[in-house]
Design an enzyme around this catalytic site. Structure first.
Site, mmCIF file in Angstrom:
data_model
loop_
_atom_site.group_PDB
_atom_site.id
_atom_site.type_symbol
_atom_site.label_atom_id
_atom_site.label_comp_id
_atom_site.label_asym_id
_atom_site.label_seq_id
_atom_site.Cartn_x
_atom_site.Cartn_y
_atom_site.Cartn_z
ATOM 1 N N MET A 1 0.826 -1.207 0.000
ATOM 2 C CA MET A 1 0.000 0.000 0.000
ATOM 3 C C MET A 1 0.864 1.263 0.000
ATOM 4 O O MET A 1 0.658 2.173 -0.788
ATOM 5 C CB MET A 1 -0.910 0.013 1.236
ATOM 6 C CG MET A 1 -1.740 -1.235 1.411
ATOM 7 S SD MET A 1 -2.869 -1.504 0.021
ATOM 8 C CE MET A 1 -3.044 -3.277 0.084
ATOM 9 N N ILE A 13 7.637 -2.206 2.410
ATOM 10 C CA ILE A 13 6.763 -3.373 2.260
ATOM 11 C C ILE A 13 7.322 -4.564 3.039
ATOM 12 O O ILE A 13 8.364 -5.128 2.680
ATOM 13 C CB ILE A 13 6.574 -3.734 0.778
ATOM 14 C CG1 ILE A 13 6.097 -2.514 -0.007
ATOM 15 C CG2 ILE A 13 5.598 -4.899 0.646
ATOM 16 C CD1 ILE A 13 4.865 -1.825 0.562
ATOM 17 N N PRO A 71 -10.266 -3.717 11.012
ATOM 18 C CA PRO A 71 -10.358 -4.279 12.364
ATOM 19 C C PRO A 71 -9.354 -5.405 12.608
ATOM 20 O O PRO A 71 -8.697 -5.442 13.649
ATOM 21 C CB PRO A 71 -11.806 -4.779 12.447
ATOM 22 C CG PRO A 71 -12.555 -3.878 11.521
ATOM 23 C CD PRO A 71 -11.604 -3.646 10.377
ATOM 24 N N GLU A 73 -6.468 -6.008 11.007
ATOM 25 C CA GLU A 73 -5.104 -5.483 11.008
ATOM 26 C C GLU A 73 -4.794 -4.785 12.335
ATOM 27 O O GLU A 73 -3.753 -5.031 12.960
ATOM 28 C CB GLU A 73 -4.915 -4.497 9.858
ATOM 29 C CG GLU A 73 -3.532 -3.855 9.837
ATOM 30 C CD GLU A 73 -3.366 -2.828 8.729
ATOM 31 O OE1 GLU A 73 -2.257 -2.280 8.595
ATOM 32 O OE2 GLU A 73 -4.353 -2.566 8.005
ATOM 33 N N ARG A 125 18.775 -9.096 40.623
ATOM 34 C CA ARG A 125 19.867 -8.132 40.551
ATOM 35 C C ARG A 125 20.117 -7.481 41.914
ATOM 36 O O ARG A 125 19.187 -6.957 42.543
ATOM 37 C CB ARG A 125 19.528 -7.058 39.513
ATOM 38 C CG ARG A 125 20.497 -5.904 39.432
ATOM 39 C CD ARG A 125 21.820 -6.311 38.846
ATOM 40 N NE ARG A 125 22.633 -5.134 38.534
ATOM 41 C CZ ARG A 125 23.950 -5.170 38.374
ATOM 42 N NH1 ARG A 125 24.591 -6.327 38.498
ATOM 43 N NH2 ARG A 125 24.624 -4.076 38.078
ATOM 44 N N LEU A 132 15.200 0.125 34.254
ATOM 45 C CA LEU A 132 15.404 -0.705 35.430
ATOM 46 C C LEU A 132 16.541 -1.712 35.243
ATOM 47 O O LEU A 132 17.140 -2.167 36.218
ATOM 48 C CB LEU A 132 14.114 -1.446 35.783
ATOM 49 C CG LEU A 132 12.987 -0.571 36.347
ATOM 50 C CD1 LEU A 132 11.707 -1.383 36.503
ATOM 51 C CD2 LEU A 132 13.388 0.038 37.692
ATOM 52 N N GLY A 177 19.273 -0.888 33.838
ATOM 53 C CA GLY A 177 20.530 -0.145 33.848
ATOM 54 C C GLY A 177 21.321 -0.389 32.580
ATOM 55 O O GLY A 177 20.773 -0.529 31.486
ATOM 56 N N GLY A 233 0.781 0.571 10.220
ATOM 57 C CA GLY A 233 -0.637 0.239 10.401
ATOM 58 C C GLY A 233 -1.503 1.473 10.590
ATOM 59 O O GLY A 233 -2.636 1.383 11.056
ATOM 60 N N GLU A 259 -1.244 9.043 15.616
ATOM 61 C CA GLU A 259 -1.889 10.338 15.437
ATOM 62 C C GLU A 259 -3.098 10.211 14.509
ATOM 63 O O GLU A 259 -4.161 10.812 14.761
ATOM 64 C CB GLU A 259 -0.889 11.354 14.879
ATOM 65 C CG GLU A 259 0.217 11.758 15.842
ATOM 66 C CD GLU A 259 1.295 10.692 16.022
ATOM 67 O OE1 GLU A 259 2.045 10.780 17.002
ATOM 68 O OE2 GLU A 259 1.375 9.761 15.184
#
Length: 388
Positions: A128, A160, A243, A245, A271, A340, A342, A366, A370
């Site tokens: 597309m 693509i 829907p 996709e 850790r 977290l 690091g 997709g 925005e």
């Protein structure tokens, strides 16, 4: 809280998926990333195992299984392996290409394309996007002109997914510049058609194993038998598949965010810093608490969307809400998880570092987030005015 989405059958399927991934994907996905290409043979094995293509009717070699929860199981299990490029390629095949080939084809077309797809021998792509047309599909400039029973196709596509390895490419082209939304048509271009050329494999910053390409069409003669879904119905056919996709993008985002969070939770428990484990620090516990809560709340919308899709009640707008929110949440969660970790989070051998790069594109493709928000907002405004 207990999750009620899945049944015993789904969990049995999960075991089979997990075993396949352990055997065929986990030992190879880092090599695929390094080589910038996934072995084609894995799709044959994946199809045989039932990792995708379940919704193909039995007469064409599929299972005829329409329950989308099986697709979600696959997304969740792949996310746990860190094989993001493989996850995206499976999603392109199962959430995009298959549903155009299943829903819009004639009996003759289904006989041609669905059996090899069900066997994992046929890989598809959806073309597309163009250099000058992304989320705005009405800006498509690729053109097809009728010549007898054939169409002559000229144009260029970019970004693509699976464009290099694809055997068939579903191409959106303008067929009548004066017909507005009815001036576009979908064509299936097959490997070997004269004038169909693949450009370079694009050098992305992430998803290194998932091939993405430029495609060129120079006087490609496409027979009428390769028109998909009817002349002039291209945009309508694209919109009708939104829907599925968007739901695919939603579940993949959720699965990856959840997997990275759980991995980070284990990391914080192991850790040691300042003489104790990371999760003994209040700030770390607050971070984990916030992410866990956000994911649990989002899970309710994801599960609701899956069930709505199963009964054909998921609208493009509701799917768009899931797409933008979950990909945005995924981005935020993975960023916080990397923090977290690091310095280790910045290393490629840690899943969180790769995920940070690989998932960044999900708020873009997709339809950008925005664009999703604008579409949702427009419908909200229009709905209100309709009732005035």
């Amino acid at each position: 809280m207990k999750r009620d989405l899945f049944t015993d059958d789904h969990e049995a399927y999960r075991d089979a998926v997990r075993e396949f991934l352990k055997r065929e994907v986990v030992p190879n996905w880092e090599r695929w990333d390094d080589e910038h290409m996934i072995d084609r043979s894995v799709y044959v094995k994946a199809a045989q195992t039932g990792l995708y293509g379940l919704q193909i009717p039995e007469q064409y070699g599929g299972a005829g299984e329409m329950d989308y929860r099986y697709r979600m199981v696959v997304a969740e299990e792949i996310a746990k392996t860190g094989a993001t490029s493989f996850a995206v390629t499976i999603a392109v095949q199962d959430d995009l290409v298959l549903h155009y080939l299943r829903d819009l084809t004639t009996d003759e077309q289904r006989e041609r394309w669905l059996p090899p797809f069900a066997a994992g021998e046929l890989i598809g792509a959806l073309a597309m996007t163009e250099p000058g047309a992304g989320s705005d599909l009405r800006g498509i400039r690729t053109r097809a002109v009728q010549d007898g029973d054939d169409w002559i196709l000229n144009g260029q596509k970019t970004f693509i997914s699976s464009g290099i390895m694809a055997d068939v490419v579903i191409v959106a082209a303008q067929t009548n510049p004066d017909a507005g939304s009815r001036g576009f048509t979908l064509f299936v271009v097959e490997t070997g058609m004269p004038g169909f050329e693949r450009g370079r494999q694009l050098d992305k910053i992430g998803l290194m194993g998932q091939d993405t390409a430029e495609l060129f069409f120079r006087d490609v003669r496409v027979p009428a038998a390769n028109v998909l879904g009817g002349v002039g119905r291209g945009l309508q056919n694209l919109m009708s598949h939104l829907p599925r996709e968007r739901l695919g993008l939603t579940i993949n985002a959720f699965a990856k965010a959840r997997a990275i969070f759980e991995e980070t939770r284990r990391y914080c428990a192991d850790r040691v810093a300042f003489g104790n484990t990371l999760d003994s620090l209040q700030h770390v516990r607050f971070e984990l608490a916030e992410m866990s809560t956000e994911l649990d709340v989002a899970e309710a919308y994801v599960d609701k969307s899956v069930l709505a899709y199963n009964v054909d009640e998921l609208t493009p707008t509701d799917a768009g809400k899931g797409k933008w929110y979950l990909t945005d949440l995924e981005k935020r969660v993975i960023d916080r998880c990397l923090q977290l970790h690091g310095g280790y989070g910045f290393m490629r051998e840690f899943h969180v570092g790769r995920a940070y790069i690989d998932t960044r594109v999900e708020t873009i493709y997709g339809g950008t987030n925005e664009i999703m928000k604008d579409l949702i907002g427009r419908e909200l405004v229009q709905e209100l005015h309709r009732h005035e």
